[in-house]
Design a protein around this motif. Structure first.
Motif, PDB file in Angstrom:
ATOM      1  N   LEU A  24      -6.204   1.273   6.320  1.00  0.00           N
ATOM      2  CA  LEU A  24      -7.005   0.502   5.542  1.00  0.00           C
ATOM      3  C   LEU A  24      -7.040  -0.988   5.728  1.00  0.00           C
ATOM      4  O   LEU A  24      -7.937  -1.544   5.523  1.00  0.00           O
TER       5      LEU A  24
ATOM      6  N   TYR B 174     -11.697   1.058  -4.192  1.00  0.00           N
ATOM      7  CA  TYR B 174     -11.329   2.406  -3.134  1.00  0.00           C
ATOM      8  C   TYR B 174      -9.752   2.152  -3.052  1.00  0.00           C
ATOM      9  O   TYR B 174      -9.452   3.321  -2.955  1.00  0.00           O
ATOM     10  N   PHE B 175      -9.157   1.289  -3.201  1.00  0.00           N
ATOM     11  CA  PHE B 175      -7.863   1.312  -3.259  1.00  0.00           C
ATOM     12  C   PHE B 175      -7.201   2.202  -4.207  1.00  0.00           C
ATOM     13  O   PHE B 175      -6.306   2.899  -3.990  1.00  0.00           O
TER      14      PHE B 175
ATOM     15  N   ARG C  10      -2.187   5.752   6.802  1.00  0.00           N
ATOM     16  CA  ARG C  10      -3.559   5.345   6.160  1.00  0.00           C
ATOM     17  C   ARG C  10      -3.597   3.902   5.483  1.00  0.00           C
ATOM     18  O   ARG C  10      -4.514   3.193   5.707  1.00  0.00           O
TER      19      ARG C  10
ATOM     20  N   LEU D  61       0.800  -1.185  -0.091  1.00  0.00           N
ATOM     21  CA  LEU D  61      -0.058   0.000  -0.037  1.00  0.00           C
ATOM     22  C   LEU D  61       0.861   1.275  -0.045  1.00  0.00           C
ATOM     23  O   LEU D  61       0.562   2.181  -0.694  1.00  0.00           O
TER      24      LEU D  61
ATOM     25  N   ALA E  96      -7.741   5.782  -3.520  1.00  0.00           N
ATOM     26  CA  ALA E  96      -7.146   6.512  -2.737  1.00  0.00           C
ATOM     27  C   ALA E  96      -5.804   6.414  -3.039  1.00  0.00           C
ATOM     28  O   ALA E  96      -5.113   8.013  -2.920  1.00  0.00           O
ATOM     29  N   ALA E  97      -5.202   5.801  -3.841  1.00  0.00           N
ATOM     30  CA  ALA E  97      -3.705   5.914  -4.409  1.00  0.00           C
ATOM     31  C   ALA E  97      -3.538   6.893  -5.450  1.00  0.00           C
ATOM     32  O   ALA E  97      -2.919   8.067  -5.189  1.00  0.00           O
TER      33      ALA E  97
ATOM     34  N   ARG F 208       2.411   2.457  -3.153  1.00  0.00           N
ATOM     35  CA  ARG F 208       1.347   3.097  -4.221  1.00  0.00           C
ATOM     36  C   ARG F 208       0.857   4.404  -3.473  1.00  0.00           C
ATOM     37  O   ARG F 208       0.050   5.086  -4.028  1.00  0.00           O
ATOM     38  N   GLY F 209       1.736   4.942  -2.525  1.00  0.00           N
ATOM     39  CA  GLY F 209       1.790   6.446  -2.285  1.00  0.00           C
ATOM     40  C   GLY F 209       0.853   6.463  -1.074  1.00  0.00           C
ATOM     41  O   GLY F 209       0.707   7.815  -0.657  1.00  0.00           O
ATOM     42  N   LEU F 210       0.313   5.419  -0.451  1.00  0.00           N
ATOM     43  CA  LEU F 210      -0.508   5.676   0.904  1.00  0.00           C
ATOM     44  C   LEU F 210       0.415   5.776   2.045  1.00  0.00           C
ATOM     45  O   LEU F 210       1.398   4.943   2.167  1.00  0.00           O
TER      46      LEU F 210
END
Lengths: 420, 246
Positions: free
Chosen positions: A385, B97-98, A381, A372, B101-102, A375-377
């Motif tokens: 998630l 959602y993922f 966050r 995650l 969000a990304a 992918r920039g989160l």
């Protein structure tokens, strides 16, 4: 509270003038049985992990009428739309904060029950005995044949007192053939020190369906014990879901008996604990008849030094052929100091059955966190998630939309405060 | 775009990369080839910032900035993307959602307006078409119950959505049948332009039939021992790696 401290409080119960005399023999019998049984100790297998220290140290008083004055309690905070609500404040029914539901018999102070004989005798569990001995209000729901109650009935059970109170609500449900009901038990309150000990007895006749939702969000210094006993006839269905984010100590005991062919029960729970809370679930599903389906699915998310217990047992008796049973307990530890005691058990005496059980306890998956983040989160966050992903499948069990969104809001709130 | 100088890295006190030098210019595609255990995956993990690797010497620059102290999310937001060799299953988290969000995390980082549900759907539908993916993918939890090919397509979908400057394709061809491989290769080829760079990591030259790199480097025991043009892939297929062992 030690066993000997209960005596003077029990005398107060017997002297209450608003109590119907016909209950007294039942209460006295239960009390004497309680004295004989005593309180559980660590030597009792099923009580090994339950932290009873605080209960033992505190002197609780029974809730008198003067404890039922509502001064500044914020009801709107606990509002759920599209349900009929009955409010119980420190163990006392509050008509002015309740909707009128003709289907329900409410006995505050146990006056004149038409259904005295329906109040089930307790088992020999000390806290069930204690509930019967001290029961201060009783809610009885008896449906008619084929009656379908579309709107959920909510018991808003409020504990709000400066005094150290002990409250013993007693819920009796009998669903006649082909009837359906959704019951929400909603436990709230900010009291400083409270002991709430509920007993629920449900009898589901042929083809009836009970959806039972418990929302438990009492304050951090409350103890909440719940004893649920369910008897199921042919093709009846019992769906249970508990969402618990409070209190300091809780113990959910469920015993479901699948007595008639084709009965189904689905028992689910999500417990969120932080600081030094302990939230426990002690579940027994007992298959007595063929072709029944049962499911236990309990999850805990534990932060800080909190702990959790899952003691789940599925018993498949010799006549219960073609049983289909699943048992699962999954736990997510968000802190190194959190502890989960998980003990899934199967006892099978029939030979043609399909049973599975499993338990996993672990921290957040590092691989998934990295995925995650790549992918920039942000780390927060990503954590958020994953925790949400772990829990939310359980919310799909709740069919009533506004209850479901109420619970998911509470969950998001908890996440915000505890998981980032 | 990407400059790696004298990179040494270890995991659990075991030295894996022993002095890697590599320069990938904008618009170039480089392939790293090598046997299992040569350090290929370590290289991609170190570039993307996975925790458990320790850089003991050397440096990595993205457009003249050293990235070795950046978090994985910062690297992503700055334009580095890796298509995972083993995409991770995330139960309970819906793919839409993922992805949303990304994408919005990236847009926010770049000072762009975040997309609402409708805006996002418009963007994603187009990409799904390109990869011949069923929109039902979006409703499922991330990678859960996906076949090997579906997982890899989902990786490329993320690449097309996040529009990185530097895309690392880590063993993207493994577990793919020929049809899926072609679709993915076409997706990647369409994404190539004079500004975007690629690092393709593979130990077969199969993928390189469909995605033609500008340069090929052979990694053996943590060092690049030979570099050449795309014809090097054919030579490796013919001769294997043994002739390069010192």
């Amino acid at each position: 509270m030690k066993v000997e401290n209960f005596q003077s409080e029990f005398e107060k119960v017997l002297n209450k003038t608003n109590f119907s005399k016909k209950f007294k023999p039942i209460q006295e019998k239960a009390f004497h049985q309680f004295l004989d049984t005593g309180l559980p100790s660590k030597k009792w297998e099923d009580w090994r992990f339950t932290k009873l220290n605080k209960f033992s140290k505190t002197l609780y008083k029974v809730s008198e009428t003067e404890h039922s004055q509502i001064t500044d309690f914020n009801f709107s905070k606990h509002h759920i739309s599209d349900v009929s609500t009955l409010t119980f404040f420190n163990g006392h029914y509050k008509k002015e904060f309740s909707d009128h539901i003709p289907e329900i018999e409410i006995i505050d102070g146990l006056i004149d029950s038409k259904h005295k004989e329906e109040i089930s005798s307790p088992t020999d569990s000390p806290f069930e005995l204690l509930n019967t001995a001290f029961m201060d209000s009783s809610f009885n729901i008896f449906t008619k044949k084929n009656q379908i109650l579309e709107k959920p009935i909510r018991f808003l059970i409020v504990s709000s007192s400066e005094d150290k109170l002990m409250v013993s609500p007693n819920i009796n449900i009998k669903l006649e053939e082909n009837s359906e009901l959704t019951l929400i038990e909603h436990h709230v309150g900010e009291s400083s020190n409270f002991f709430i000990n509920t007993s629920t007895h449900a009898q589901l006749l042929d083809n009836s369906k009970l959806r039972h939702i418990r929302i438990q969000s009492n304050s951090d210094s409350t103890i909440n014990f719940s004893n649920i006993d369910v008897n199921q006839n042919q093709n009846s269905q019992y769906d249970f879901f508990q969402f618990a984010s409070g209190p300091e100590l809780s113990r959910l005991n469920i015993h479901t008996k699948l007595n008639g062919q084709g009965a189904e029960c689905s028992l689910n729970g999500l417990s969120l604990s932080s600081s030094s809370q302990q939230l426990g679930a002690h579940i027994i599903t007992n298959h007595f008849s063929p072709n029944c389906i049962s499911k236990q699915n309990f999850k805990n998310i534990l932060q800080d030094k909190s702990s959790g217990i899952f003691n789940g047992k599925t018993i498949v008796n010799i006549d219960a052929q073609k049983t289909d049973s699943k048992q699962s307990n999954k736990n997510l530890l968000l802190s190194k100091d959190a502890i989960m005691n998980s003990n899934p058990q199967l006892e099978i005496y029939a030979d043609d059955v399909k049973c599975s059980h499993g338990s996993t306890t672990g921290s957040l998956d590092e691989e998934a966190l990295f995925y995650l983040r790549s992918r920039g989160l942000s780390l927060d966050r990503a954590r958020n998630l994953l925790v949400r992903g772990f829990a939310t499948e359980l919310f799909d069990i709740i069919k009533h939309e506004s209850t479901k969104s109420f619970i998911s809001d509470r969950f998001e709130n908890w996440l915000k405060n505890n998981a980032s | 775009m990407l400059t790696i100088k004298n990179l040494h890295a270890e995991i659990d006190n075991k030295s894996i990369l022993k002095g890697v030098d590599l320069e990938v210019k904008p618009g170039e595609m480089h392939a790293i080839m090598g046997r299992n255990g040569s350090g290929k995956s370590t290289l991609s993990n170190v570039i993307t910032g996975r925790d458990n690797y320790l850089i003991t010497n050397g440096n990595i620059h993205l457009e003249n900035e050293s990235i070795v102290d950046w978090t994985p999310e910062k690297r992503s937001l700055e334009g580095i993307f890796m298509s995972f060799q083993y995409p991770v299953v995330i139960p309970g988290v819906n793919n839409t959602y993922f992805l949303k969000a990304a994408l919005n995390a990236k847009r926010k980082y770049l000072g762009q307006k975040e997309l609402d549900a409708a805006g996002f759907l418009k963007v994603i539908k187009e990409k799904l078409n390109e990869l011949d993916m069923d929109p039902k993918f979006l409703q499922r939890p991330v990678n859960q119950g996906f076949s090997g090919g579906e997982k890899k397509r989902n990786e490329i979908l993320q690449m097309l959505t996040l529009e990185p400057k530097l895309a690392i394709l880590d063993e993207t061809d493994s577990g793919l049948d020929i049809d899926a491989l072609k679709i993915i290769a076409e997706g990647v080829n369409r994404y190539r332009n004079s500004k975007r760079s690629f690092l393709v990591i593979t130990h077969y030259q199969r993928l390189l039939k469909y995605i033609q790199p500008d340069f090929i480097h052979v990694l053996i025991d943590g060092k690049i021992v030979k570099s050449g043009g795309k014809e090097l892939a054919l030579e490796l297929e013919e001769k294997g790696y043994n002739w390069l062992d010192s």
